[in-house]
Enzyme design. Structure first.
Site, short mmCIF file in Angstrom:
data_model
loop_
_atom_site.label_atom_id
_atom_site.label_comp_id
_atom_site.label_asym_id
_atom_site.label_seq_id
_atom_site.Cartn_x
_atom_site.Cartn_y
_atom_site.Cartn_z
N GLU A 38 -4.86 16.21 5.42
CA GLU A 38 -3.89 17.19 5.91
C GLU A 38 -2.87 16.47 6.77
O GLU A 38 -3.23 15.69 7.67
CB GLU A 38 -4.54 18.29 6.76
CG GLU A 38 -5.26 19.35 5.99
CD GLU A 38 -5.65 20.55 6.85
OE1 GLU A 38 -4.98 20.81 7.89
OE2 GLU A 38 -6.63 21.23 6.50
N GLU A 58 -12.33 19.95 9.38
CA GLU A 58 -12.02 19.98 10.81
C GLU A 58 -13.14 20.42 11.76
O GLU A 58 -13.01 21.40 12.48
CB GLU A 58 -10.76 20.85 11.04
CG GLU A 58 -9.56 20.24 10.36
CD GLU A 58 -8.22 20.82 10.82
OE1 GLU A 58 -8.20 21.87 11.49
OE2 GLU A 58 -7.19 20.20 10.50
#
Ligand SMILES: *[C@@H]1O[C@H](CO)[C@@H](O)[C@H](O)[C@H]1NC(C)=O
Ligand SMILES: *[C@@H]1O[C@H](CO)[C@@H](O)[C@H](O)[C@H]1NC(C)=O
Length: 335
Positions: free
Chosen positions: A268, A159
């Site tokens: 995710e 991320e």
């Protein structure tokens, strides 16, 4: 003799390029097992304590059909000094977890996930913070441990966000080159920005990341890493779901197909123990399964050291019963 030798080397070049160009050819599905990342914040700060994921979860989920485990860790735990050597005590603990996952079934893959938001203590890699060489250093050290295991996928960074995507693409290219120079042939997961948003990818980092080259040849071993949640602000912090993400993922799939037939993994995604998520997450993962091989698969967030009260928990109850979300929305779409 000369002819034979030329032919042999031609064959070996062909074999090598076939190998390198080949797309990822196994459908993947499974779960994140968090704990070694507790609690890296989005600034890449770390002040936690490693919480090893219970290894019993690997045999549990593998027996249900899972074949992918993403195992996040804090950069500061693996190399306590930025750019320094891997801490052997921590690595040995982490590796026991990786080996437990790999040995839970014959076709199981692990994503080794550097969970630091493209940052170390607030500073961005390649953009005033850690140098590209410091990021490459942890990966080439990990390659010396896992570089010969094709079932270990390197998730180069969890991320990234709020950074310059041109420079970020250059950072990733640097790391790819260093890993290949170090002899690694592992599949690599390349993340864009905006917390690896699948929605942002086609218009934000994607156009830069598709230009990254692989010294192995082709781009079959460079997969994109995307995340997408189903709550109102795509943050994965609410227990209700408001979207199936199918339109978002269709846009991503078109982008990947139109830019060299590339592949991505939804590493995710997740929801809460609510009926909206049982439905929406199920529809999303059904779509992911149907979009193979462009979407290779998924790992849901999250089991591991989360207890059964965590908002997005997939950790089984102590009596061995699964969360309803897992049973309703994840398990049916495993490979
Ligand atoms: C991002 O970095 C590139 C390369 O250094 C630079 O040319 C560009 O202006 C930067 N973009 C922004 C929005 O700052
Ligand atoms: C296991 O525990 C959960 C949570 O307490 C409960 O809902 C479930 O009914 C239990 N299952 C069995 C088979 O006992």
């Amino acid at each position: 003799m000369r002819f034979a030798k030329t032919l042999l080397s031609l064959l070996s070049v062909l074999a090598t390029s076939q190998h390198a160009l080949g797309q990822f050819a196994t459908r993947l599905g499974g779960v994140n097992t968090a704990g070694y990342d507790f609690s890296v914040d989005t600034n890449g700060d770390y002040s936690g304590t490693a919480a090893p994921p219970p290894t019993s979860q690997y045999t549990h989920f593998t027996s249900e059909g899972a074949n992918l485990y993403r195992i996040p860790f804090a950069w500061q735990l693996m190399t306590p000094t930025l750019g320094g050597t891997i801490d052997s005590t921590f690595f040995s603990e982490y590796d026991q977890t990786v080996q437990a996952a790999l040995s839970s079934g014959s076709g199981v893959y692990v994503i080794v996930d550097l969970h630091n938001y493209a940052r170390w203590n607030g500073d961005i890699v390649g953009q005033g913070g850690p140098t590209n060489a410091q990021l490459a250093s942890i990966w080439t050290q990990l390659a010396s441990k896992y570089g010969s295991n094709e079932q270990v996928i390197f998730g180069l960074m969890n991320e990234p966000h709020d950074l310059n995507v041109t420079e970020w693409a250059a950072t990733l290219q640097y790391v790819v080159n260093e890993l290949r120079s170090a002899g690694s042939e592992n599949y690599l997961l390349l993340p864009g920005s905006t917390y690896s948003s699948a929605e942002a990818f086609p218009t934000e980092a994607g156009p830069y990341l598709v230009q990254i080259t692989d010294p192995l040849g082709g781009t079959g071993k460079l997969l994109f890493d995307v995340h997408q949640y189903l709550d109102s602000d795509n943050s994965g912090t609410h227990d209700t779901c408001v979207t199936t993400n199918v339109a978002t993922l269709e846009t991503l799939v078109s982008f990947l197909q139109n830019n060299g037939n590339r592949q991505a993994i939804l590493s995710e995604t997740g929801g809460g123990e609510t009926t909206s998520c049982y439905t929406d997450l199920g529809e999303e993962l059904s779509y992911v399964k149907s979009a193979y091989p462009t979407l290779v698969g998924f790992s849901a967030w999250s089991a591991g050291s989360f207890d059964t009260t965590y908002v997005l928990t997939l950790t089984p109850y102590s009596n061995g019963t699964d969360e309803t979300l897992w049973t309703e929305a994840v398990r049916p779409y495993l490979p």
